[in-house]
Motif scaffolding. Sequence first.
Motif, PDB file in Angstrom:
ATOM      1  N   THR A  60       0.845  -1.186   0.000  1.00 22.30           N
ATOM      2  CA  THR A  60       0.000   0.000   0.000  1.00 22.30           C
ATOM      3  C   THR A  60       0.882   1.239   0.000  1.00 22.30           C
ATOM      4  N   THR A  61       0.308   2.333  -0.418  1.00 23.76           N
ATOM      5  CA  THR A  61       1.015   3.610  -0.422  1.00 23.76           C
ATOM      6  C   THR A  61       0.512   4.455   0.741  1.00 23.76           C
ATOM      7  N   LEU A  62       1.225   5.517   1.019  1.00 23.96           N
ATOM      8  CA  LEU A  62       0.895   6.402   2.135  1.00 23.96           C
ATOM      9  C   LEU A  62      -0.436   7.106   1.874  1.00 23.96           C
ATOM     10  N   ALA A  63      -1.311   7.061   2.861  1.00 25.93           N
ATOM     11  CA  ALA A  63      -2.616   7.730   2.816  1.00 25.93           C
ATOM     12  C   ALA A  63      -3.465   7.259   1.645  1.00 25.93           C
ATOM     13  N   ALA A  64      -3.318   5.994   1.268  1.00 24.76           N
ATOM     14  CA  ALA A  64      -4.111   5.443   0.170  1.00 24.76           C
ATOM     15  C   ALA A  64      -5.562   5.243   0.603  1.00 24.76           C
ATOM     16  N   ASP A  65      -6.467   5.375  -0.356  1.00 25.56           N
ATOM     17  CA  ASP A  65      -7.880   5.104  -0.103  1.00 25.56           C
ATOM     18  C   ASP A  65      -8.156   3.681  -0.588  1.00 25.56           C
ATOM     19  N   ASN A 123      -3.390   7.111  -4.059  1.00 29.39           N
ATOM     20  CA  ASN A 123      -2.778   8.377  -3.646  1.00 29.39           C
ATOM     21  C   ASN A 123      -1.349   8.479  -4.188  1.00 29.39           C
TER      22      ASN A 123
END
Length: 312
Positions: A60-65, A123
């Motif tokens: 996952t990426t940072l602050a992903a929705d 994001n």
Amino acid sequence: MATVAVTCLLPVALVAGAWWVTALDGVLADRAAGLGAGAGWGLARPGREVARLLVAQRRTTLAADGILRWAGVVTLVVASVLGAAVVPLGWRAPAELSVGVVWFNAMEVVAWAAVWLVGWGPNSALSLVGGYRFVAQGLSYELPHMFAIITAALGAGSLRMSEIVDAQADLWFVVWMPAAFAVYLLSAAAMAFWGPFDAPLGRDVAGGAAGELSGVDRLLFAGGRRLLLVAAAAVAVPLFLGGGHGPWLPAWAWVLLKALAVLTLLVWLRHRLPVVRMDRWAEVSWIVLLPLTMVQTLAVALVTLAVGGVGR
């Protein structure tokens, strides 16, 4: 009972088609690279790819929705299956809708929105660029795609897929609507971001909309993309290739054989059409394909009116 059998056949045919796309595409890519892989190796490629992605770690990426990303991936698969539900597998479709042509095009637009959600959710700047690329590509090719579909419906005087097939009992629409058929194939590849139209997944943006997907997410996205291409190839059969009409074989067999032929052509074209910048393909759509389909639609409308006038 027949409807139940057709409904059960649909998912099997879609999965088999997606498997064929992956296998044939890999074989053609190996041949272009000078690698001599056998047919058995090519047919086993999809299974190996599925196994690899199933055990791959999800990232996952940072602050992903995550909800939007997952919704986009699942929606792409569901929309592809629902789009193919109006294809008559023989003389009946799993979903015999009076507006089957509109339904299929609507599901393509839903898939279009799903790809954008996949690009937005992580994001990530490059992923978002890929999503917006697909939006731009969809805007360019939706109009000629729609005109090509409506041309077939106009020739039959109906939006119901089975009635379009019935109208081709004596002459397939591809014979007197060749421009609409050609535009349909190109625009269908663009709507499925396939071949030279894969800028939304371009290497220059590190994989674009799918760049941040991994594991099961990437597997479902890749599967949905191929299912969308299979659905587009299947819809070409009732629209332009006479559906189940053909000698000797049962109707459902003719539908599957024709769909397989169209699918093979689309995969082959991926390795033959030139790879050019996305804006060049957009120019082709607006300047060449859209006027061409409008002229084809006008010609079909005039012929239909003339035939109708004679009948009265």
